[in-house]
Design an enzyme around this catalytic site. Structure first.
Site, PDB file in Angstrom:
ATOM      1  N   LYS A 135      29.483  86.564  61.932  1.00 50.95           N
ATOM      2  CA  LYS A 135      29.273  86.262  60.506  1.00 50.95           C
ATOM      3  C   LYS A 135      28.640  87.457  59.784  1.00 50.95           C
ATOM      4  CE  LYS A 135      26.569  82.771  61.410  1.00 50.95           C
ATOM      5  NZ  LYS A 135      26.551  82.827  62.891  1.00 50.95           N
ATOM      6  N   ARG A 185      23.549  75.274  57.376  1.00 50.68           N
ATOM      7  CA  ARG A 185      23.630  75.152  58.823  1.00 50.68           C
ATOM      8  C   ARG A 185      23.496  73.699  59.273  1.00 50.68           C
ATOM      9  NH1 ARG A 185      22.082  80.491  60.443  1.00 50.68           N
ATOM     10  NH2 ARG A 185      22.023  80.737  62.681  1.00 50.68           N
ATOM     11  N   ARG A 187      24.264  93.392  71.472  1.00 48.10           N
ATOM     12  CA  ARG A 187      23.947  93.565  70.049  1.00 48.10           C
ATOM     13  C   ARG A 187      22.690  94.416  69.843  1.00 48.10           C
ATOM     14  NH1 ARG A 187      23.737  88.679  66.032  1.00 48.10           N
ATOM     15  NH2 ARG A 187      22.543  87.696  67.683  1.00 48.10           N
ATOM     16  N   ARG A 236      17.358  92.049  69.421  1.00 47.49           N
ATOM     17  CA  ARG A 236      16.716  90.894  68.789  1.00 47.49           C
ATOM     18  C   ARG A 236      16.010  90.025  69.826  1.00 47.49           C
ATOM     19  NH1 ARG A 236      20.683  88.007  64.482  1.00 47.49           N
ATOM     20  NH2 ARG A 236      19.851  86.150  65.482  1.00 47.49           N
ATOM     21  N   ARG A 292      20.555  78.173  71.193  1.00 48.83           N
ATOM     22  CA  ARG A 292      21.140  78.349  69.848  1.00 48.83           C
ATOM     23  C   ARG A 292      22.560  77.783  69.802  1.00 48.83           C
ATOM     24  NH1 ARG A 292      20.417  84.525  69.123  1.00 48.83           N
ATOM     25  NH2 ARG A 292      21.389  84.252  67.099  1.00 48.83           N
TER      26      ARG A 292
HETATM   27  P1  AP5 Z   1      27.003  89.314  64.389  1.00 46.62           P
HETATM   28  O1  AP5 Z   1      27.872  89.751  63.268  1.00 46.62           O
HETATM   29  O2  AP5 Z   1      25.592  89.798  64.426  1.00 46.62           O
HETATM   30  O3  AP5 Z   1      27.098  87.738  64.552  1.00 46.62           O
HETATM   31  P2  AP5 Z   1      26.464  86.550  63.701  1.00 46.62           P
HETATM   32  O4  AP5 Z   1      27.473  85.475  63.677  1.00 46.62           O
HETATM   33  O5  AP5 Z   1      25.935  87.056  62.401  1.00 46.62           O
HETATM   34  O6  AP5 Z   1      25.310  86.147  64.703  1.00 46.62           O
HETATM   35  P3  AP5 Z   1      23.797  85.831  64.487  1.00 46.62           P
HETATM   36  O7  AP5 Z   1      23.217  85.761  65.888  1.00 46.62           O
HETATM   37  O8  AP5 Z   1      23.140  86.787  63.536  1.00 46.62           O
HETATM   38  O9  AP5 Z   1      23.842  84.463  63.871  1.00 46.62           O
HETATM   39  P4  AP5 Z   1      22.874  83.393  63.979  1.00 46.62           P
HETATM   40  O10 AP5 Z   1      23.586  82.475  63.111  1.00 46.62           O
HETATM   41  O11 AP5 Z   1      22.467  82.817  65.254  1.00 46.62           O
HETATM   42  O12 AP5 Z   1      21.498  84.087  63.547  1.00 46.62           O
HETATM   43  P5  AP5 Z   1      20.799  84.249  62.146  1.00 46.62           P
HETATM   44  O13 AP5 Z   1      20.293  85.628  62.053  1.00 46.62           O
HETATM   45  O14 AP5 Z   1      21.667  83.722  61.069  1.00 46.62           O
HETATM   46  O15 AP5 Z   1      27.747  89.733  65.754  1.00 46.62           O
HETATM   47  C1  AP5 Z   1      27.140  89.534  67.012  1.00 46.62           C
HETATM   48  C2  AP5 Z   1      27.397  90.778  67.906  1.00 46.62           C
HETATM   49  O16 AP5 Z   1      28.780  90.865  68.213  1.00 46.62           O
HETATM   50  C3  AP5 Z   1      27.034  92.111  67.228  1.00 46.62           C
HETATM   51  O17 AP5 Z   1      26.542  92.972  68.203  1.00 46.62           O
HETATM   52  C4  AP5 Z   1      28.364  92.612  66.665  1.00 46.62           C
HETATM   53  O18 AP5 Z   1      28.410  94.026  66.540  1.00 46.62           O
HETATM   54  C5  AP5 Z   1      29.352  92.091  67.702  1.00 46.62           C
HETATM   55  N1  AP5 Z   1      30.638  91.722  67.115  1.00 46.62           N
HETATM   56  C6  AP5 Z   1      30.853  91.121  65.914  1.00 46.62           C
HETATM   57  N2  AP5 Z   1      32.165  90.917  65.714  1.00 46.62           N
HETATM   58  C7  AP5 Z   1      32.800  91.383  66.845  1.00 46.62           C
HETATM   59  C8  AP5 Z   1      34.167  91.438  67.255  1.00 46.62           C
HETATM   60  N3  AP5 Z   1      35.160  90.979  66.480  1.00 46.62           N
HETATM   61  N4  AP5 Z   1      34.446  91.970  68.462  1.00 46.62           N
HETATM   62  C9  AP5 Z   1      33.467  92.428  69.260  1.00 46.62           C
HETATM   63  N5  AP5 Z   1      32.154  92.416  68.923  1.00 46.62           N
HETATM   64  C10 AP5 Z   1      31.821  91.898  67.732  1.00 46.62           C
HETATM   65  O19 AP5 Z   1      19.579  83.235  62.302  1.00 46.62           O
HETATM   66  C11 AP5 Z   1      18.499  83.503  63.156  1.00 46.62           C
HETATM   67  C12 AP5 Z   1      17.577  82.300  63.185  1.00 46.62           C
HETATM   68  O20 AP5 Z   1      17.060  82.038  61.866  1.00 46.62           O
HETATM   69  C13 AP5 Z   1      18.237  80.976  63.601  1.00 46.62           C
HETATM   70  O21 AP5 Z   1      18.286  80.820  64.989  1.00 46.62           O
HETATM   71  C14 AP5 Z   1      17.297  79.956  62.903  1.00 46.62           C
HETATM   72  O22 AP5 Z   1      16.126  79.778  63.638  1.00 46.62           O
HETATM   73  C15 AP5 Z   1      16.956  80.637  61.602  1.00 46.62           C
HETATM   74  N6  AP5 Z   1      17.882  80.267  60.509  1.00 46.62           N
HETATM   75  C16 AP5 Z   1      18.743  81.097  59.847  1.00 46.62           C
HETATM   76  N7  AP5 Z   1      19.430  80.424  58.909  1.00 46.62           N
HETATM   77  C17 AP5 Z   1      18.990  79.128  58.980  1.00 46.62           C
HETATM   78  C18 AP5 Z   1      19.339  77.945  58.280  1.00 46.62           C
HETATM   79  N8  AP5 Z   1      20.267  77.946  57.313  1.00 46.62           N
HETATM   80  N9  AP5 Z   1      18.706  76.797  58.616  1.00 46.62           N
HETATM   81  C19 AP5 Z   1      17.746  76.779  59.561  1.00 46.62           C
HETATM   82  N10 AP5 Z   1      17.388  77.869  60.271  1.00 46.62           N
HETATM   83  C20 AP5 Z   1      17.999  79.038  59.989  1.00 46.62           C
END
Ligand code: AP5
Length: 210
Positions: free
Chosen positions: A13, A88, A123, A156, A167
Site C-alpha cells: 500500500k 481498517r 523491508r 521497523r 498483524r
Molecule cells: P509496503 O509498501 O511498505 O507495504 P504496506 O502495505 O504499506 O505495509 P505496511 O506494513 O506499512 O502496512 P501496515 O498496514 O501493516 O502498516 P501501517 O504502517 O499502515 O511494502 C512492504 C515491503 O514490500 C517493502 O519493503 C516494499 O519495498 C516491498 N514491496 C512492495 N511492493 C512490492 C512488490 N510488488 N514486489 C516486491 N516487493 C514489494 O500501520 C502500522 C501500525 O499502525 C498498525 O499495525 C496499527 O497498529 C497502526 N495503525 C495504522 N493505521 C491504523 C488504523 N487505520 N486503525 C488502527 N490502527 C492503525
C-alpha cells in the site's frame, strides 16, 4: 481523485501510494506513518499508540478517526488524496461516510500471507520521511540512505516475524470485511499484488482509470 488503498500489512500500500501521489500530485495520507511519527516524537498521541503498534494490534478507532478528521481539513486535500491504511475497520469506514467524504475508488492489493513474511523481513524504511524500500525488490539507489531525503534506512519494530503473524491475523479479522463494504458501494477494484512494484503500479493505474 479520492482513493483508498486496502490490503494486508506488507501488500504494498505504502509503495503504491507513493507512486500514485507523484502521478496525480495528491497527498498520501498514511495513518501508520502519522502514528509512527507521533511515537518518535513522544507526543501524547504517540504514547497512547505505541503499545498497540508494537504488539501488532490496531490503535483504537476513535484515535485514528480523530487523526483523519483533522488531516482531511488541510488545504492540500482539496484536489483529492490517497488514504493508505485507513479505514481498517468497519466503524472507521462508517465514520468516513459520516464525515461526508465520498470516495471514488478503493484499490485492494491482494498478496498471500506466505509472500508477506519475506517482504517484511527485507523491508527498510526511512527514519526521516518514512519512504519504504526492500533490500532486494526495491532498493534505495543510495544504499543505506533514503533516495528521497538522504535519511537513514532502518528496520521497523513491528516487522519481527511473530508481530507480522499477529498483524496478519488482525487484518483478516477486522480489515478484510471492508472489501464487502466497498464492493456493495460499487467502488472496489481488486488487483493482484504479487508481481513487481512496476507491474502492480500498472494494474493500479488501469483500475483507477477504468
Ligand atoms: P509496503 O509498501 O511498505 O507495504 P504496506 O502495505 O504499506 O505495509 P505496511 O506494513 O506499512 O502496512 P501496515 O498496514 O501493516 O502498516 P501501517 O504502517 O499502515 O511494502 C512492504 C515491503 O514490500 C517493502 O519493503 C516494499 O519495498 C516491498 N514491496 C512492495 N511492493 C512490492 C512488490 N510488488 N514486489 C516486491 N516487493 C514489494 O500501520 C502500522 C501500525 O499502525 C498498525 O499495525 C496499527 O497498529 C497502526 N495503525 C495504522 N493505521 C491504523 C488504523 N487505520 N486503525 C488502527 N490502527 C492503525
Amino acid at each position: 481523485m479520492k482513493i483508498i488503498l486496502l490490503g494486508a500489512p506488507g501488500a504494498g500500500k505504502g509503495t503504491q501510494a507513493e507512486v500514485i501521489s507523484t502521478h496525480y500530485d495528491i497527498p498520501q495520507i498514511s495513518t501508520g506513518n502519522i502514528l509512527k511519527e507521533a511515537v518518535r516524537n513522544e507526543t501524547e498521541l504517540g504514547l497512547k499508540a505505541k503499545s498497540f503498534m508494537d504488539a501488532g494490534a490496531l490503535v483504537p478507532d476513535e484515535v485514528v478517526i480523530g487523526i483523519i478528521k483533522e488531516r482531511l481539513q488541510k488545504d492540500d486535500c482539496a484536489k483529492g488524496f490517497i488514504l493508505d491504511g485507513f479505514p481498517r475497520t468497519v466503524p472507521q469506514a462508517e465514520a468516513l461516510d459520516k464525515m461526508g467524504v465520498t470516495m471514488d475508488k478503493v484499490i485492494d492489493i491482494e498478496v498471500s500471507d506466505s509472500l508477506i513474511e519475506g517482504r517484511m523481513t527485507g523491508r527498510r524504511v526511512c527514519e526521516k520521511c518514512s519512504a519504504s524500500y526492500h533490500i532486494e525488490n526495491n532498493p534505495s539507489k543510495k544504499g543505506e540512505l533514503c533516495d528521497k531525503c538522504g535519511g537513514k534506512l532502518i528496520v521497523r519494530k513491528d516487522d519481527k516475524p511473530e508481530t507480522v503473524k499477529e498483524r496478519l491475523k488482525v487484518y483478516h479479522e477486522l480489515t478484510e470485511p471492508l472489501k464487502a463494504y466497498y464492493e456493495s458501494k460499487g467502488i472496489l477494484a481488486e488487483i493482484p499484488g504479487e508481481g513487481t512494484v512496476e507491474e502492480t503500479s500498472q494494474l493500479v493505474f488501469k483500475a483507477l482509470e477504468a
